[in-house]
Design a protein around this motif. Structure first.
Motif, PDB file in Angstrom:
ATOM      1  N   ILE A   1      68.440  17.963  16.596  1.00 10.08           N
ATOM      2  CA  ILE A   1      68.155  16.567  17.236  1.00 10.08           C
ATOM      3  C   ILE A   1      70.018  17.122  16.663  1.00 10.08           C
ATOM      4  O   ILE A   1      70.767  16.582  17.632  1.00 10.08           O
ATOM      5  N   ALA A   2      70.544  16.670  16.046  1.00 13.23           N
ATOM      6  CA  ALA A   2      72.163  16.617  15.385  1.00 13.23           C
ATOM      7  C   ALA A   2      73.264  17.740  16.632  1.00 13.23           C
ATOM      8  O   ALA A   2      73.642  17.404  17.319  1.00 13.23           O
ATOM      9  N   GLY A   3      72.086  18.687  16.333  1.00 13.15           N
ATOM     10  CA  GLY A   3      72.717  19.930  17.116  1.00 13.15           C
ATOM     11  C   GLY A   3      73.837  19.559  18.431  1.00 13.15           C
ATOM     12  O   GLY A   3      73.631  19.599  19.391  1.00 13.15           O
ATOM     13  N   VAL A   4      72.147  18.990  19.390  1.00 13.68           N
ATOM     14  CA  VAL A   4      71.439  19.057  20.525  1.00 13.68           C
ATOM     15  C   VAL A   4      72.496  17.839  20.586  1.00 13.68           C
ATOM     16  O   VAL A   4      73.350  18.139  21.977  1.00 13.68           O
ATOM     17  N   ALA A   5      72.897  16.410  20.167  1.00 17.74           N
ATOM     18  CA  ALA A   5      73.093  15.997  20.410  1.00 17.74           C
ATOM     19  C   ALA A   5      75.064  16.093  20.147  1.00 17.74           C
ATOM     20  O   ALA A   5      75.854  15.696  21.438  1.00 17.74           O
ATOM     21  N   LEU A   6      75.759  16.889  19.540  1.00 16.11           N
ATOM     22  CA  LEU A   6      77.043  16.932  19.668  1.00 16.11           C
ATOM     23  C   LEU A   6      77.176  18.288  20.474  1.00 16.11           C
ATOM     24  O   LEU A   6      78.407  17.816  20.994  1.00 16.11           O
ATOM     25  N   LEU A   7      75.766  19.024  20.752  1.00 17.86           N
ATOM     26  CA  LEU A   7      76.127  19.861  21.453  1.00 17.86           C
ATOM     27  C   LEU A   7      76.751  19.541  23.892  1.00 17.86           C
ATOM     28  O   LEU A   7      77.365  19.684  24.164  1.00 17.86           O
ATOM     29  N   ALA A   8      76.161  17.914  23.222  1.00 21.06           N
ATOM     30  CA  ALA A   8      76.207  17.672  24.786  1.00 21.06           C
ATOM     31  C   ALA A   8      77.602  16.984  25.380  1.00 21.06           C
ATOM     32  O   ALA A   8      77.541  17.068  26.048  1.00 21.06           O
TER      33      ALA A   8
END
Lengths: 767, 767
Positions: free
Chosen positions: B728-735
């Motif tokens: 979840i954190a990765g997706v948010a950061l990527l976005a």
């Protein structure tokens, strides 16, 4: 294990002794480089005349500044004697407190010496660089500038290591307490030199530009401008003396924090290993400096960057070897029973932390370069906005500053978090952060050398311009070297703020360590009150951020005020001394130097007081948890503000250079005019307010460490209304309020009535 | 007492029902004021033609923006349904989550409605104000402007109170959970309207000025400038729609935080009293509005300020009475056994907290007035520096902004600390802070009325200028009213950020309350990890501060980019449409409106995503303690940055006005040119980046509150490597990374290559 009972084994003593010898070698090398610089030829009489004027002005300023600081130092010395120190009771305690106060004086003296030396040598090197550029071409000129930097760099790390090493040799387990004094002395003097020098350099620069470039339309460094000598003096007292003292202070304070935490986390080895890391830095810095030998056909910037990179890689390798040689393979062998570390191998934790610090240095070098170099997208974007006027240049540069601050701060935060993950919660994690700081320190020798390069070449160009004795080819060489100096100065600022954050974060650990020591079992109460969302802590965070904003605002305002005085004086000279513009009359350069000297020393007081008194007011007034929040707020806001100011200023500076080099209309175009405005805005950003935040953070942290036992002792934690406690806080607050009041009041005095009066006189004189 | 088991007594239910009735009365009064405004005469055909163009542009923008937001809202609706909610298990839990999602939609719809209403009425009132100024003089003109503000003000507080009251009536003890959705919907839509409207208004303004004033040397609002209609549309979508939605959101979110904490601190009474306070605000706002009736011979500003003061005093008295009537005299009678409060009298705590909030409002009114009004020292000092050029104006205004931010932040911090001292550590202290926020809310009705006054009179002046149908005397009236509008706008910003800080601090309490609920006995571990000096917390503080810096940078950059597009389009029209300068050709106003609409909606995405995704990245990536640090860093840096940006911008605006009124050379002088540059720099500071920080803080806090149970549930606290959590954190950061990358990349596309191409075409066209 009780930290106070640690004794150093003979093996450790020998290691520390070796470190001291290495420190002495560094000092010796500094003297050698100094002799090398002084051996160079000093050029024509006209050159020397200019150089001597700069030398006189710089020496006069620094002498007056050090005298002013002497008064401060005596007061701080006495206060320090009175402050209680944890774990130091009875006669031994008295002796330790005396030693701490004496160490304070030594640290202050070292800091002042480094600053003075940097300035002293730079004002002698500048004329030699100019002469070499005229007589022998780029490579010999560059070599002199590089050697000047090398001397200051070696002296910085030599004295820093020497001080810390000797204190550990003499005081052993009690060294951290004594070193608090050493670090505080270094930081306090550095802050004053930074702020004073920063105000001096930019007041002279802005004042000179406003009258010269804007009103009279004469070029920079034109001898007809009465402020040119002051401008050149400013480069030395600001960029040389200020930056050298600042980096020395970073060096000393990081070592202090590492030794305090090292003792708690690693026991005996923790008092030795933090000295070994920067000692390897001495060796790699020497190698780096010898690698910075100019080669024909290779750009100066490339040579300097390559030397930095190579010495960083060497440091990483050597520190890793040192960790594996020096440290045992488990915490049990260190004598530490309970550790929070993620890995039970001190060698891996220590070496990886140091490497994190070194990698951080390399990353910041590249990030800062990216955001301030003329070849890269960001500055080219700002330059593009110059076609729609000054406002858009300022907006785009300001946005660039904000964004670059974020990325740099995130890289620094990642380094902190990485070291913390290695060391785990508790003191081992904090020690890992301090070790990352030590890793970054290994690059300081080269960094100081790079930074000193800037003002020396800048001044050389000034001397060439003013003496008129340098031909086209020599001028070309000096312009190239000056541009390199601009970039190295910007990079140095990035590294300096990174060392400040790591040192401040580690010192933050020392602060809680001090409280833990005093409170013992009551520590949990402190922890519960210091959670970040407790209102008193959150208020502390807001107040800490506020101090950074106020400090920056005061510094910028001080420059504006002092620059206004310069403008008035130069205008007066143009009006009253006949024939200046025709070159038949000579301006009174000394008058401008005197005015700037007087004003910048006066302007020192308020920001200086703010730094020292605000943690006292918060600590005694709102309590130890609020003071912890205050430090966190100051560190977070400070790092962002410092980088924002430094990078937007650096970008505007180089935007102006780009346009002057012919982009978007070149010199004299509307785009050029727009970038001149932006560059003037950036001057106090990048050279006064921004860099002064580094020592500010550390002074505030050290004050907090020093007062922690007293704050906790006066039941600031339990919330009991202790009258003495509120009295202390009240006095501190009152002092700040009075100083700020006078500072802001002075603004109106100088900026409104008298100026308008003068303007009227002026009109009358013209009419 | 377990908060979830609270039931509301019939007495409480009746009180809440009365609150709902008062809310309905407020809405009815809004409709009445609306009718009053619409009854006024609409002026000449030429005036109406201009007004219709502005109406069309504003409506088109807002329709497109609400459509875009609709997509966002649907996504958020679904995500919210999926998010776990503490204390809501089984079928009832499902129902509660559904109710929360529906409340989200209602909050979003209310926020959008308020914004739309504010804009809709303002673009109809402007022409009526212009007509009244022409036909009947100052007092009738001012009355229409005041009534417009009154309509929006009443609608804001009416809908806010209505939503909260109905939710409490229906869901009783579960109301706080449902209200989280309501607040989040209001805050999210307000943030987008603030950012989008802010970019629109300043892109049009800066673009119009750059071509009009700077390049073509034609006055502001000149009908020959193709960007003038867009500029007038901008005033409405930015200052009216954006500010109204923003203050509605502050209102809703403060109520939500107060109800969440009230339930925990005061039990049943805590679910009722926070509604009673703003209900008295409805009454006092009505009185205040009727007091703002123009009187011949009294300055408009004085009338408005007096009305504010009187309604503030009335609120303080009425709330104190309400506290003593409504609340019992001890915590035992409230059913609370363990309280941390300093005084065992809920009546005193509640009334004193509310009064603190009201006093805070009055103090900020005066502080902001002092720092931005032309009569006081600070702005006069900045004006004085205009004689040495744009750079010194910018430096002194920037320093002023930094300093005023500090004093305002310290006043807000003092209010937080004062409320905390009353309530003590723990939830009662947090509730006291929320009640101070409620106290500040009682002034919101008058504040919105004051704020709407600004753009209405500004637009009236624009219509008068463009139609040419207003005589000298009428123009004079409009100029006076416009200057008053400038000051009221600046004051509103100060109050808005204060409500944001109080709401965010109280929400911060809700965040920890949510974690406490989930963790139970494990809460102490969270506390230990969330101490402010723990490295992960400190890293959170740095990241939180970074988000504020990045958000500000992105907003400023977006304005620069969109303004660049406006400049290019206006230049094109001057070039391609024959006879514009002579007045024989008519510019295509609609094209510019379209361009700004498109650009500002596109620019919304990145800052919006940053606000929503960054707490997700920090929470799931670094854990709940780091997220707490993140919120603290964002609040502290956010309040300082918001005030700095608002006040320096406001000071520059008024500095320009001072010089235009004849000081230091007057219109056309070099000093005037300098202040025009500074004002342009200040435009995105004060109207885009600065005010957008208010909703940013609350969106981030609400996201944190909403995800808290999920974050803690995924063992983010114990540090277990949970793959889903990192995903979840990765997706948010990527976005975030992708959005920022595209945003910065777009900058170069628009700012470098194509612009240079266009510039070349331009040259070709000219040559």
């Amino acid at each position: 294990m009780n930290p106070e009972t640690i004794t150093l084994s003979s093996g450790s003593m020998i290691t520390v002794a070796v470190v001291v010898v290495i420190a002495l070698i560094a000092v010796a090398m500094a003297l050698r480089f100094r002799a090398e610089v002084l051996r160079a030829r000093t050029g024509t009489d006209a050159m020397n005349q200019v150089a001597e004027a700069v030398q006189e002005g710089a020496a006069a300023y620094l002498r007056r500044q050090l005298r002013t600081l002497g008064v401060f130092a005596v007061v701080a010395f006495v206060l320090l004697l009175l402050l209680p120190a944890h774990g130091a009771a009875g006669t031994e305690g008295m002796l330790l407190r005396a030693a701490r106060s004496i160490a304070f004086l030594v640290g202050a003296a070292f800091s002042g010496t480094i600053g003075y030396l940097g300035m002293w040598l730079a004002v002698r090197a500048n004329v030699r660089v100019a002469a070499a550029a005229e007589e022998s071409g780029r490579d010999p000129a560059m070599l002199i500038a590089v050697r000047t930097g090398a001397c200051v760099g070696m002296a910085t790390i030599g004295l820093g290591l020497l001080g810390a090493g000797i204190v550990v040799l003499v005081f052993r387990a009690n060294a951290p307490l004594v070193l608090e004094g050493f670090g505080f002395g270094a930081a306090l003097v550095a802050m004053f030199m930074r702020v004073g020098g920063g105000i001096f350099t930019k007041a002279a620069d802005v004042g000179a530009d406003l009258v010269g470039k804007v009103e009279q339309n004469i070029p920079e460094d034109d001898p007809r401008n009465a402020a040119t000598i002051a401008d050149n003096v400013g480069d030395n007292v600001g960029d040389c003396a200020g930056m050298a003292a600042d980096l020395f202070e970073s060096y000393a304070v990081t070592l202090v924090a590492a030794l305090i935490l090292g003792r708690a986390a690693f026991g005996e080895a923790g008092l030795v290993f933090p000295l070994v890391v920067p000692a390897t830095g001495v060796v790699t810095a020497l190698i780096g400096i010898y690698l910075t030998s100019p080669k024909a056909g290779v750009s100066a910037l490339k040579i300097i960057r390559r030397a930095f990179l190579l010495s960083a890689i060497l440091s990483a390798v050597m520190c890793t070897i040192a960790a594996f040689v020096h440290l045992p393979g488990s915490f049990a062998e260190l004598g530490i029973e309970n550790t929070t570390a993620a890995i039970d191998d001190p060698r891996i934790i220590a070496s990886a932390s140091v490497v994190i610090g070194i990698v951080l240095g390399v990353l910041i070098l590249n990030l800062t370069g990216h955001y301030t170099a003329t070849e890269d997208r960001p500055v080219r974007g700002v330059a593009g906005s110059s076609r729609t006027g000054a406002a858009t240049v300022i907006l785009s540069g300001f946005a660039l500053g904000l964004e670059s601050a974020v990325f740099t701060a995130l890289v620094i935060a990642a380094a902190v978090f990485g070291a913390f993950l290695l060391g785990g919660a508790g003191v081992t994690g904090l020690f890992a952060i301090a070790l990352a700081g030590c890793g970054l320190l290994t690059t300081v020798g080269v960094i100081v050398a790079m930074d000193t390069f800037g003002p020396v070449t800048d001044n050389a160009q000034g001397i060439a311009e003013m003496s008129g004795d340098v031909d086209e080819e020599g001028a070309q060489v000096l312009t190239e070297l000056d541009a390199v100096g601009n970039t190295t100065k910007a990079i140095t600022k990035g590294i300096a703020i990174a060392t400040a954050v790591l040192a401040a974060t580690a010192l933050f650990g020392s602060y809680t360590d001090a409280i833990h020591g005093v409170l013992g079992d009551g520590y949990q109460t402190f922890l519960d009150q210091a959670v970040v969302f407790a209102p008193q802590t959150l208020v502390g965070v807001i107040v800490g951020g506020s101090v950074v904003f106020l400090f920056s605002g005061l510094a910028i305002r001080a420059v504006g005020r002092a620059a206004g005085a310069v403008v008035m004086e130069v205008r007066r000279q143009f009006r009253e001394i006949p024939g200046i513009m025709e070159g038949t009359g000579k301006p009174e350069y000394g008058r401008v130097v005197d005015i700037v000297t007087r004003d910048s020393l006066r302007e020192l007081a308020t920001p200086g007081l703010l730094a020292v008194a605000s943690p006292i007011a918060v600590g005694f007034g709102l309590g130890a948890p609020a003071l912890a929040g205050y430090l966190a707020g100051a560190i977070a806001t400070g790092v962002l503000m410092a980088i924002m100011l430094a990078n937007s200023g650096g970008a505007w500076d180089n935007t102006k250079k780009m346009v002057e080099d012919g982009v978007h209309g070149g010199k004299g175009s509307p785009a050029h005019e727009a970038t001149v405005v932006a560059d003037t805005v950036g001057d106090p950003f990048k050279d006064t307010a921004g860099p002064a935040i580094n020592p500010l953070l550390k002074v505030m942290n050290l004050v907090a460490v020093l007062i922690a036992p007293a704050v906790v002792g006066m039941s600031a934690l339990s919330g009991d209304p202790n009258p003495l406690r509120f009295a202390i806080a009240g006095v501190a607050l009152l002092a700040i309020a009075v100083a700020v009041w006078f500072s802001l009041g002075r603004d109106v005095d100088l900026g409104e009535e008298p100026v308008e009066e003068r303007a009227v006189q002026e009109d009358a004189a013209e009419g």
